[in-house]
Design a protein around this motif. Structure first.
Motif, short mmCIF file in Angstrom:
data_model
loop_
_atom_site.label_atom_id
_atom_site.label_comp_id
_atom_site.label_asym_id
_atom_site.label_seq_id
_atom_site.Cartn_x
_atom_site.Cartn_y
_atom_site.Cartn_z
N MET A 13 1.48 6.63 -6.93
CA MET A 13 0.43 7.60 -7.26
C MET A 13 0.97 9.03 -7.12
O MET A 13 0.73 9.88 -7.97
N ASN A 14 1.72 9.27 -6.05
CA ASN A 14 2.30 10.61 -5.86
C ASN A 14 3.25 10.95 -7.00
O ASN A 14 3.21 12.06 -7.55
N GLU A 15 4.07 9.97 -7.34
CA GLU A 15 5.05 10.17 -8.41
C GLU A 15 4.34 10.53 -9.72
O GLU A 15 4.81 11.37 -10.48
N ALA A 67 0.84 -1.21 0.00
CA ALA A 67 0.00 0.00 0.00
C ALA A 67 0.87 1.25 0.00
O ALA A 67 0.58 2.23 -0.71
N VAL A 68 1.96 1.22 0.76
CA VAL A 68 2.86 2.38 0.81
C VAL A 68 3.49 2.58 -0.57
O VAL A 68 3.57 3.71 -1.08
N SER A 69 3.90 1.49 -1.20
CA SER A 69 4.53 1.61 -2.52
C SER A 69 3.53 2.16 -3.54
O SER A 69 3.89 2.99 -4.38
N ILE A 81 -5.49 7.42 -5.35
CA ILE A 81 -6.52 6.40 -5.25
C ILE A 81 -7.81 7.13 -4.89
O ILE A 81 -7.86 7.90 -3.93
N LYS A 82 -8.85 6.89 -5.69
CA LYS A 82 -10.10 7.63 -5.47
C LYS A 82 -10.91 7.01 -4.33
O LYS A 82 -11.40 7.71 -3.45
N ARG A 83 -11.05 5.70 -4.37
CA ARG A 83 -11.86 5.00 -3.36
C ARG A 83 -11.30 3.61 -3.11
O ARG A 83 -10.78 2.96 -4.03
N VAL A 84 -11.51 3.16 -1.89
CA VAL A 84 -11.21 1.76 -1.54
C VAL A 84 -12.53 1.14 -1.09
O VAL A 84 -13.11 1.55 -0.08
#
Ligand code: AMP
Length: 218
Positions: free
Chosen positions: A103-105, A96-98, A110-113
């Motif tokens: 996504m930041n890069e 999840a961290v990766s 992520i819009k929704r989980v």
């Protein structure tokens, strides 16, 4: 418009794959199931498949390093431009961290989980009765969604099979691994205000409708 980057989170047998297949037809984004990708790698006898095979059959998780690499490559495919449904990924906090870093890069998020909730006994029932077509991947359930003629796929007449990791002892192990390694992601994504809970025991159409309404309202 922000892409529909969605994650389906929940224990094995919660209906993530079935709902994902239905939802992507409405959203026109790819359904990315890391389990399906690994099963294809195993079937083709590729190096990744050979590494993953015994781990999967035991109901354990494939290493984070390998999974992170596979998903990073997959998400770069142009078909992910308008979003994606990730089914079965991330499954650990490092994954999840990766993904968050990725996504930041890429200046995305992520819009929704969608968190699928289903009682454990229903999960075991569902998984042990699950049968799949080895040719087209269509999924059946001997009790709730049987094929028209016993043991064969409605679409192509292929003999249905049971996944090796769908046998009861492996299923219990997969549920244990879920609690230990994946359930902490509920807190991870709650802190980021991404979680929407869905009743995985409700019908396919109903669950899809709830999801589409949630996404529409954003
Ligand atoms: P699934 O079809 O999602 O239930 O995945 C089947 C099996 O593939 C799992 O039990 C794991 O062994 C492996 N697998 C799938 N996705 C992941 C992941 N994100 N991390 C580690 N192992 C995975």
């Amino acid at each position: 418009m922000q892409p529909d980057n969605l994650i389906f989170l929940g224990p094995p047998g919660a209906g993530k794959g079935t709902i994902a297949k239905a939802l992507v037809q409405k959203l026109h984004v790819p359904h990315i199931s890391t389990g399906d990708m690994l099963r294809e790698a195993v079937a083709s006898g590729s190096p990744i498949g050979n590494k993953a095979k015994s781990v999967m059959e035991a109901g354990e998780l494939v290493s984070d390093d390998l999974m992170i690499q596979i998903v990073r490559e997959r998400l770069q495919n142009p078909d992910c431009e308008n979003g994606f449904v990730l089914d079965g990924y991330p499954r650990t906090v490092p994954q999840a961290v990766s993904l968050e870093n990725l996504m930041n890069e890429w200046k995305q998020e992520i819009k929704r989980v969608f968190l699928f909730e289903v009682a454990e006994e229903i999960l075991v029932q569902r998984i042990t009765n699950r049968r799949v077509c080895p040719k087209c991947g269509r999924v059946y359930n001997l009790v709730s969604l049987p094929p028209k003629s016993e043991g064969v796929c409605d679409d192509d007449g292929e003999q249905l099979v049971q996944r090796k990791d769908d046998r009861e002892d492996t299923v219990r192990e997969r549920l244990r691994v879920y609690q230990e390694k994946t359930a902490p992601l509920v807190d991870f994504y709650s802190e980021r205000k991404k979680i929407v809970t869905v009743d995985g025991a409700a019908g396919i159409d109903r669950v899809c409708e709830i999801m589409l309404n949630t996404l529409d309202g954003e």
